[in-house]
Design an enzyme around this catalytic site. Structure first.
Site, PDB file in Angstrom:
ATOM      1  N   HIS A  25       0.852  -1.185   0.000  1.00  0.00           N
ATOM      2  CA  HIS A  25       0.000   0.000   0.000  1.00  0.00           C
ATOM      3  C   HIS A  25       0.890   1.237   0.000  1.00  0.00           C
ATOM      4  O   HIS A  25       1.478   1.578   1.038  1.00  0.00           O
ATOM      5  CB  HIS A  25      -0.893   0.054   1.240  1.00  0.00           C
ATOM      6  CG  HIS A  25      -1.973  -0.970   1.273  1.00  0.00           C
ATOM      7  ND1 HIS A  25      -2.639  -1.299   2.437  1.00  0.00           N
ATOM      8  CD2 HIS A  25      -2.513  -1.737   0.298  1.00  0.00           C
ATOM      9  CE1 HIS A  25      -3.537  -2.232   2.169  1.00  0.00           C
ATOM     10  NE2 HIS A  25      -3.482  -2.508   0.873  1.00  0.00           N
ATOM     11  N   GLU A  26       1.033   1.904  -1.125  1.00  0.00           N
ATOM     12  CA  GLU A  26       1.727   3.190  -1.161  1.00  0.00           C
ATOM     13  C   GLU A  26       0.684   4.298  -1.056  1.00  0.00           C
ATOM     14  O   GLU A  26      -0.207   4.398  -1.892  1.00  0.00           O
ATOM     15  CB  GLU A  26       2.536   3.343  -2.439  1.00  0.00           C
ATOM     16  CG  GLU A  26       3.197   4.699  -2.597  1.00  0.00           C
ATOM     17  CD  GLU A  26       4.015   5.092  -1.362  1.00  0.00           C
ATOM     18  OE1 GLU A  26       3.666   6.104  -0.715  1.00  0.00           O
ATOM     19  OE2 GLU A  26       4.979   4.369  -1.038  1.00  0.00           O
TER      20      GLU A  26
ATOM     21  N   GLU B 254      18.147   0.484  -0.995  1.00  0.00           N
ATOM     22  CA  GLU B 254      17.904   1.142  -2.279  1.00  0.00           C
ATOM     23  C   GLU B 254      18.796   2.350  -2.490  1.00  0.00           C
ATOM     24  O   GLU B 254      18.966   2.825  -3.615  1.00  0.00           O
ATOM     25  CB  GLU B 254      16.428   1.532  -2.429  1.00  0.00           C
ATOM     26  CG  GLU B 254      15.972   2.655  -1.532  1.00  0.00           C
ATOM     27  CD  GLU B 254      15.406   2.154  -0.213  1.00  0.00           C
ATOM     28  OE1 GLU B 254      14.560   2.855   0.359  1.00  0.00           O
ATOM     29  OE2 GLU B 254      15.803   1.068   0.235  1.00  0.00           O
TER      30      GLU B 254
END
Length: 703
Positions: free
Chosen positions: A418-419, A512
């Site tokens: 869920h972004e 990242e």
């Protein structure tokens, strides 16, 4: 949950010289002393010493209030209470299968007369062997609500300590740590800043907690300032005053010109100072968890540690995209994806996800995260739009039912993503439907994200309204038997003890960020991980990201160092973040990731120095298998590992995953060696770690 506890008498714990102080409370072992006094003018203050050495000089307490002005003086003590508490509790998951919670407590009740009303304020101290904590308690009183403009808790340092810090920021902790003297914070501040989709650095002398420090004495002490049990209150930063060597609490504003609005009765989060003459004690202390309330969930059987893979790294590397089309700046409610032309780089396709499912299932993983499965990714990043995602509608090339059925047939589950794109109101409107969809298809874990500036505009990631939201999401998830891994949310402060379905957070610079220095992973366990586990997403085997996209850089790590992170950075939620094809090329090294547990019965930090190296050993829960990991900064080093933690009289087979002699995080990151050796509790091994490298060992009893 088993719990054994006792409240003991206060004899010998605390002394009071007179009404108003000073009062003194000691740790159970007597080495740590905290003094409290209401000084001239009615100013409450404390100080602390460890093993006879002052660690916090006289430091004042109080608030600046909208209605009452400065609540920093004019107080009188009306009562004080002392007690001792000793319990052992069993976490649902953790570094240990049992945690000792032993402290001595002092509660001071105070009153200040104002023109309109008496203000009642208590200060509670808890003193452990490994540190102390205090919080403010506003008891029930005539004033039902207080508007806080500033909290004025101070921490007076006794010297210009070495510190590992990140800049104070209301929106992000995604920074590399800077090592400097306290007096150099302002001078190093600009260089410490990095770009982020949402960042609000606010003062050149401000830093975030957890703040790690080391004194410069011949016998140095290790100090750490953090907070615990952050509930319905803004996150705390620390603002340094170089002339007085003093930190003052600096709260995150709420967007309305205040820091917090509280209704009485109310308890603030704990302000925590950890201390030891050993760096490994800072790593092993459970003080932050102990300052949180016991688990409030009646049933925790559905909560489980999880090892997962994901359709994620290929988007990070540029191999594929989250989005389905090249459309942008559109109305999601009316856009027809069935008529849109796909751009051909979408990662979360049914066929691609099946490929990941096959590999994850064949290698014993629990779950597979899929990002970019749902509509809206064309128009989300930095747009500050209220409605971007609905969290329930898949892209045309993602068959949600078929893929969940396929995963379940293979013995694993899909992990939801869920972004929110920072839109808190939109997520809250859709949360119930989103969690219900997860229940319908058998998801039991969600990775939530809060990338971008928080909406409503003017709000911050770490303000009081957002703190309320993050906990509300965890509580509502628990109602649906869903585990939460929240990214870009506030740093954890031990709430996983109370809500163990909070199995992970990001809240720091993770994998990242490819250009981070190797020493970053030797600092995080001293800082970010003190409040709870991080979803760091380790396990990268291919460091040359330029193979995917020409604008990508080389990741500064080695394969053996990546394996070590599964031991040195504790989390009940661990990802094998790289692509299946890279693991297939190095299946012998991948074996360690397959074998290493994510839940432990015992953990020992064998040796460590913040910013330099960490060596840890852990025993798998429910067995006698051990795993050891070591990481170093950008300095190659040899470390000595004693196997004395093993059971005496038992013979084990150890598999060593080490940097090759010519390995290097920059020039030869893929070079590793694997060897086997018979070991016992008397074995001592010397292991080489390359620059930016490390080692991992799996140790199993010989049957």
């Amino acid at each position: 949950m088993k719990k054994h506890f006792a409240w003991l008498t206060a004899a010998g714990i605390l002394t009071a010289c007179s009404q108003g102080g000073p009062l003194q409370v000691s740790s159970p072992d007597g080495k740590l002393l905290v003094n409290f006094n209401i000084e001239e003018g009615g100013a409450p203050a404390y100080s602390a010493s460890f093993d006879g050495e002052e660690i916090v000089a006289t430091s004042y307490l109080g608030f600046q209030m909208e209605k009452f002005g400065a609540l920093t003086s004019g107080f009188k003590m009306t009562a004080h209470h002392e007690s001792e508490h000793n319990e052992t509790w069993a976490p649902v998951w953790g570094e240990q299968d049992s945690v000792v919670n032993h402290y001595r407590q002092l509660v001071v009740e105070m009153k200040k007369k104002t023109d309109s009303v008496d203000v009642l304020l208590n200060v509670e101290f808890r003193v452990f062997d490994e540190g102390f904590a205090f919080r403010y308690v506003f008891p029930e009183q005539k004033t039902k609500q207080f508007v806080i403009d500033q909290e004025l808790s101070r921490f007076a340092m006794t010297g210009d300590h070495t510190a590992w810090w990140i800049p104070g920021d209301y929106d992000t902790q995604e920074y590399e740590y800077t090592r400097s003297q306290l007096s150099e914070i302002a001078a190093r501040h600009t260089a410490a800043l990095v770009g982020n989709v949402s960042a609000s650095a606010f003062d050149q002398w401000a830093v975030q907690t957890s703040l790690m420090m080391k004194t410069g004495d011949e016998k140095p002490l290790y100090l750490n300032i953090h907070e615990a049990a952050l509930i319905d209150y803004p996150a705390m930063h620390l603002l340094y005053n170089d002339s007085s060597c003093t930190f003052t609490s600096a709260l995150t504003p709420d967007g309305n010109g205040h820091m917090a609005v509280i209704d009485t009765p109310f308890s603030t989060p704990w302000r925590v100072v950890m201390v030891s003459d050993k760096a490994t004690d800072i790593l092993s202390t459970q003080i932050i968890y102990n300052l949180n309330e016991s688990c409030v969930l009646d049933d925790t059987s559905w909560i489980h540690p999880t090892k997962y893979m994901g359709v994620w790294w290929e988007m990070i590397t540029g191999k594929s995209d989250w989005s389905y089309t090249n459309a942008h700046d559109f109305d999601l409610a009316t856009f027809d994806y069935s008529k849109a032309r796909p751009h051909g780089r979408h990662g979360a396709t049914t066929d691609n996800v099946k490929r990941y499912i096959d590999f994850a299932a064949a290698n014993g993983f629990d779950q597979l995260l899929v990002e970019g499965w749902n509509v809206g990714w064309e128009d989300w990043l930095g747009r500050e739009k209220d409605y971007v995602f609905d969290f329930v509608t898949p892209y045309p090339d993602f068959d949600i039912k078929a893929l969940n059925d396929y995963a379940h047939s293979k013995g694993i589950k899909l992990m939801m993503h869920h972004e929110t794109s920072g839109s808190i109101p939109n997520y809250e409107r859709h949360m119930e439907a989103a969690y219900s969809l997860m229940n319908e298809y058998g998801y039991d874990a969600v990775k939530s994200g809060y990338v971008g500036n928080i909406l409503p505009k003017g709000s911050y990631h770490y303000g009081q309204p957002q703190i309320r939201h993050y906990l509300d999401a965890i509580r509502r998830a628990a109602d649906h038997k869903i585990m939460v891994n929240a990214h870009e949310a506030v740093r954890p402060t031990g709430l996983a003890r109370t809500y163990p379905n909070l199995v992970g957070n990001e809240s720091a610079m993770g994998t990242e960020y490819r250009n981070m220095t190797p020493g970053h992973v030797t600092i995080l366990p001293f800082t970010r991980l003190k409040g709870g586990p991080m979803d760091f997403t380790p396990g990268i085997f291919e460091m040359d990201l330029g193979k995917f996209s020409p604008d990508k850089t080389h990741k500064r790590a080695t394969v053996a160092g990546q394996l070590a992170l599964y031991v040195t950075m504790y989390s009940p939620l661990q990802m094998a973040a790289d692509l299946p094809e890279h693991y297939a090329e190095k299946m012998d090294a991948f074996q360690f990731i397959k074998d290493v547990p994510v839940d432990w019965s015992k953990s020992h930090y064998l040796d460590a120095e913040p910013g330099e190296f960490i060596v840890a050993a852990r025993r798998a829960k429910g067995g006698d298998d051990w795993y050891v990991g070591g990481v170093t900064n950008d300095e190659a080093r040899d470390v000595t590992v004693s196997m004395s933690f093993l059971k005496p009289g038992v013979t084990y087979q150890a598999t060593f995953y080490t940097d090759a002699p010519d390995a290097d995080c920059d020039s030869n990151s893929g070079a590793y060696e694997i060897s086997k050796e018979t070991v016992t509790s008397r074995t001592v091994s010397t292991i080489h770690m390359a620059r930016g490298g490390g080692f991992a060992i799996s140790i199993v009893p010989v049957k």
